[in-house]
Motif scaffolding. Structure first.
Motif, PDB file in Angstrom:
ATOM      1  N   PRO A 108      75.581 -15.279  70.936  1.00  0.00           N
ATOM      2  CA  PRO A 108      75.465 -16.374  70.883  1.00  0.00           C
ATOM      3  C   PRO A 108      76.087 -16.563  69.574  1.00  0.00           C
ATOM      4  CG  PRO A 108      73.811 -15.248  70.278  1.00  0.00           C
ATOM      5  CD  PRO A 108      74.258 -14.533  70.923  1.00  0.00           C
ATOM      6  N   THR A 109      76.615 -18.003  69.042  1.00  0.00           N
ATOM      7  CA  THR A 109      76.904 -18.648  67.666  1.00  0.00           C
ATOM      8  C   THR A 109      76.482 -19.636  67.665  1.00  0.00           C
ATOM      9  OG1 THR A 109      78.771 -19.953  69.282  1.00  0.00           O
ATOM     10  CG2 THR A 109      79.468 -17.213  68.451  1.00  0.00           C
ATOM     11  N   GLU A 110      75.894 -19.914  68.434  1.00  0.00           N
ATOM     12  CA  GLU A 110      74.972 -21.746  68.368  1.00  0.00           C
ATOM     13  C   GLU A 110      73.092 -21.837  69.005  1.00  0.00           C
ATOM     14  OE1 GLU A 110      78.217 -24.542  67.658  1.00  0.00           O
ATOM     15  OE2 GLU A 110      77.796 -24.289  69.910  1.00  0.00           O
ATOM     16  N   PHE A 111      72.579 -22.800  68.694  1.00  0.00           N
ATOM     17  CA  PHE A 111      71.101 -22.747  69.468  1.00  0.00           C
ATOM     18  C   PHE A 111      70.886 -24.499  69.154  1.00  0.00           C
ATOM     19  CE2 PHE A 111      70.283 -23.465  64.683  1.00  0.00           C
ATOM     20  CZ  PHE A 111      68.804 -23.338  64.722  1.00  0.00           C
ATOM     21  N   GLY A 112      69.727 -24.874  69.628  1.00  0.00           N
ATOM     22  CA  GLY A 112      69.210 -25.240  69.801  1.00  0.00           C
ATOM     23  C   GLY A 112      67.434 -24.895  69.710  1.00  0.00           C
ATOM     24  N   LEU A 113      66.757 -25.770  68.984  1.00  0.00           N
ATOM     25  CA  LEU A 113      65.673 -25.475  69.743  1.00  0.00           C
ATOM     26  C   LEU A 113      64.705 -27.025  69.818  1.00  0.00           C
ATOM     27  CD1 LEU A 113      62.705 -23.646  68.720  1.00  0.00           C
ATOM     28  CD2 LEU A 113      62.638 -24.053  66.659  1.00  0.00           C
ATOM     29  N   ALA A 114      63.582 -26.580  70.477  1.00  0.00           N
ATOM     30  CA  ALA A 114      62.781 -27.850  70.946  1.00  0.00           C
ATOM     31  C   ALA A 114      61.414 -27.804  70.928  1.00  0.00           C
ATOM     32  CB  ALA A 114      63.630 -28.638  71.439  1.00  0.00           C
ATOM     33  N   ARG A 115      60.518 -28.763  70.600  1.00  0.00           N
ATOM     34  CA  ARG A 115      59.065 -28.365  70.400  1.00  0.00           C
ATOM     35  C   ARG A 115      57.933 -29.649  71.148  1.00  0.00           C
ATOM     36  NH1 ARG A 115      54.818 -28.058  65.593  1.00  0.00           N
ATOM     37  NH2 ARG A 115      53.042 -27.538  66.566  1.00  0.00           N
ATOM     38  N   ALA A 116      57.381 -29.327  71.851  1.00  0.00           N
ATOM     39  CA  ALA A 116      57.108 -30.410  72.922  1.00  0.00           C
ATOM     40  C   ALA A 116      55.545 -31.141  72.818  1.00  0.00           C
ATOM     41  CB  ALA A 116      57.460 -30.862  74.297  1.00  0.00           C
ATOM     42  N   PRO A 117      54.699 -31.506  73.133  1.00  0.00           N
ATOM     43  CA  PRO A 117      52.912 -32.094  73.353  1.00  0.00           C
ATOM     44  C   PRO A 117      52.705 -30.663  73.744  1.00  0.00           C
ATOM     45  CG  PRO A 117      53.942 -34.297  73.509  1.00  0.00           C
ATOM     46  CD  PRO A 117      54.796 -32.840  73.283  1.00  0.00           C
ATOM     47  N   GLY A 118      51.207 -30.103  72.569  1.00  0.00           N
ATOM     48  CA  GLY A 118      51.062 -29.397  74.134  1.00  0.00           C
ATOM     49  C   GLY A 118      51.717 -27.552  73.005  1.00  0.00           C
ATOM     50  N   ASN A 119      52.406 -28.137  72.664  1.00  0.00           N
ATOM     51  CA  ASN A 119      53.248 -27.249  71.308  1.00  0.00           C
ATOM     52  C   ASN A 119      53.561 -26.282  73.251  1.00  0.00           C
ATOM     53  OD1 ASN A 119      52.375 -27.343  68.825  1.00  0.00           O
ATOM     54  ND2 ASN A 119      50.164 -26.702  69.964  1.00  0.00           N
ATOM     55  N   TYR A 120      54.773 -26.717  73.606  1.00  0.00           N
ATOM     56  CA  TYR A 120      55.430 -26.077  74.529  1.00  0.00           C
ATOM     57  C   TYR A 120      56.975 -26.230  74.003  1.00  0.00           C
ATOM     58  CZ  TYR A 120      52.653 -26.845  78.474  1.00  0.00           C
ATOM     59  OH  TYR A 120      51.943 -26.555  79.030  1.00  0.00           O
ATOM     60  N   TRP A 121      57.939 -25.357  73.498  1.00  0.00           N
ATOM     61  CA  TRP A 121      58.286 -24.774  73.177  1.00  0.00           C
ATOM     62  C   TRP A 121      59.724 -24.319  73.787  1.00  0.00           C
ATOM     63  CZ3 TRP A 121      58.820 -24.927  67.425  1.00  0.00           C
ATOM     64  CH2 TRP A 121      57.396 -25.512  66.975  1.00  0.00           C
ATOM     65  N   ALA A 122      60.807 -24.717  73.875  1.00  0.00           N
ATOM     66  CA  ALA A 122      62.669 -23.821  74.433  1.00  0.00           C
ATOM     67  C   ALA A 122      63.379 -23.759  73.148  1.00  0.00           C
ATOM     68  CB  ALA A 122      62.454 -25.047  75.595  1.00  0.00           C
ATOM     69  N   LEU A 123      63.639 -22.869  73.297  1.00  0.00           N
ATOM     70  CA  LEU A 123      65.425 -22.245  72.193  1.00  0.00           C
ATOM     71  C   LEU A 123      66.051 -21.594  72.748  1.00  0.00           C
ATOM     72  CD1 LEU A 123      66.339 -21.335  69.855  1.00  0.00           C
ATOM     73  CD2 LEU A 123      65.363 -18.859  70.383  1.00  0.00           C
ATOM     74  N   GLU A 124      67.041 -22.696  72.900  1.00  0.00           N
ATOM     75  CA  GLU A 124      69.024 -22.214  73.604  1.00  0.00           C
ATOM     76  C   GLU A 124      70.021 -21.265  72.863  1.00  0.00           C
ATOM     77  OE1 GLU A 124      68.407 -23.130  76.707  1.00  0.00           O
ATOM     78  OE2 GLU A 124      66.426 -24.419  76.708  1.00  0.00           O
ATOM     79  N   LEU A 125      70.356 -20.777  73.677  1.00  0.00           N
ATOM     80  CA  LEU A 125      71.189 -19.998  72.979  1.00  0.00           C
ATOM     81  C   LEU A 125      72.494 -19.917  73.245  1.00  0.00           C
ATOM     82  CD1 LEU A 125      68.642 -17.363  71.448  1.00  0.00           C
ATOM     83  CD2 LEU A 125      69.518 -18.175  70.434  1.00  0.00           C
ATOM     84  N   ALA A 126      73.829 -20.806  72.713  1.00  0.00           N
ATOM     85  CA  ALA A 126      74.578 -20.364  73.711  1.00  0.00           C
ATOM     86  C   ALA A 126      75.898 -19.928  72.398  1.00  0.00           C
ATOM     87  CB  ALA A 126      75.097 -21.778  74.165  1.00  0.00           C
ATOM     88  N   ARG A 127      77.462 -19.788  73.447  1.00  0.00           N
ATOM     89  CA  ARG A 127      78.707 -20.010  72.803  1.00  0.00           C
ATOM     90  C   ARG A 127      78.960 -20.579  73.288  1.00  0.00           C
ATOM     91  NH1 ARG A 127      79.592 -14.371  73.402  1.00  0.00           N
ATOM     92  NH2 ARG A 127      81.137 -14.798  75.679  1.00  0.00           N
ATOM     93  N   PRO A 128      79.910 -21.130  73.062  1.00  0.00           N
ATOM     94  CA  PRO A 128      81.362 -22.584  73.929  1.00  0.00           C
ATOM     95  C   PRO A 128      82.296 -21.523  74.374  1.00  0.00           C
ATOM     96  CG  PRO A 128      80.807 -22.565  71.437  1.00  0.00           C
ATOM     97  CD  PRO A 128      79.862 -21.625  71.412  1.00  0.00           C
TER      98      PRO A 128
END
Length: 153
Positions: free
Chosen positions: A132-152
């Motif tokens: 990967p060269t890039e990432f995006g992270l998110a958090r939602a109520p209830g402490n749900y997390w998602a991390l996306e890692l990618a290379r374009p």
């Protein structure tokens, strides 16, 4: 009271067609999580890996999935609509050549979810991959997390 903590990791290469997912939700508020980015890039510097840059499209894909898991009380890489992480990334307009996703539930801070993912071999492998060269992270109520890692492409 016990806290439920859960983790999941997945990765893929190559690009696949989108599943006719709805367009990105323009009302999604996406944070940049600078403390997480600092921790991630510090961990990557040890083995001589390039730092990852924040990407708003990856963060939006992560937010869509974190919100879905939160709203529907589940934790899986497959969304409630049947979408996979690579399809959600594509739906945000990100043209990727490699992608991975880490998910978690129950961690109350960036530092806690980062530490949990680093302690898990599959999650650590995603975050310390040379791909990967890039990432995006998110958090939602209830402490749900998602991390996306990618290379374009």
């Amino acid at each position: 009271m016990t806290a439920m903590l859960a983790l999941g990791a997945c990765q893929t290469t190559g690009n696949i067609a989108s599943m006719n997912l709805p367009p990105p939700n323009s009302t999604v508020a996406v944070g940049t999580f600078p403390a997480f980015q600092n921790d991630l890039n510090s961990a990557r510097s040890g083995p001589g890996l390039n730092p990852l840059s924040y990407n708003a499209k990856l963060a939006a894909a992560a937010q869509v999935h974190a919100d879905d898991m939160s709203a529907n009380s589940f934790m899986d890489h497959v969304g409630s609509d049947g979408s996979t992480f690579d399809q959600r990334i594509t739906a945000q307009g990100y043209n990727w050549s490699w992608a991975a996703e880490n998910i978690a539930q129950g961690y109350t801070s960036e530092a806690a979810v980062f530490a949990a993912w680093m302690a898990s071999p599959g999650h650590r492998a995603n975050m310390l991959s040379a791909e990967p060269t890039e990432f995006g992270l998110a958090r939602a109520p209830g402490n749900y997390w998602a991390l996306e890692l990618a290379r374009p492409f």
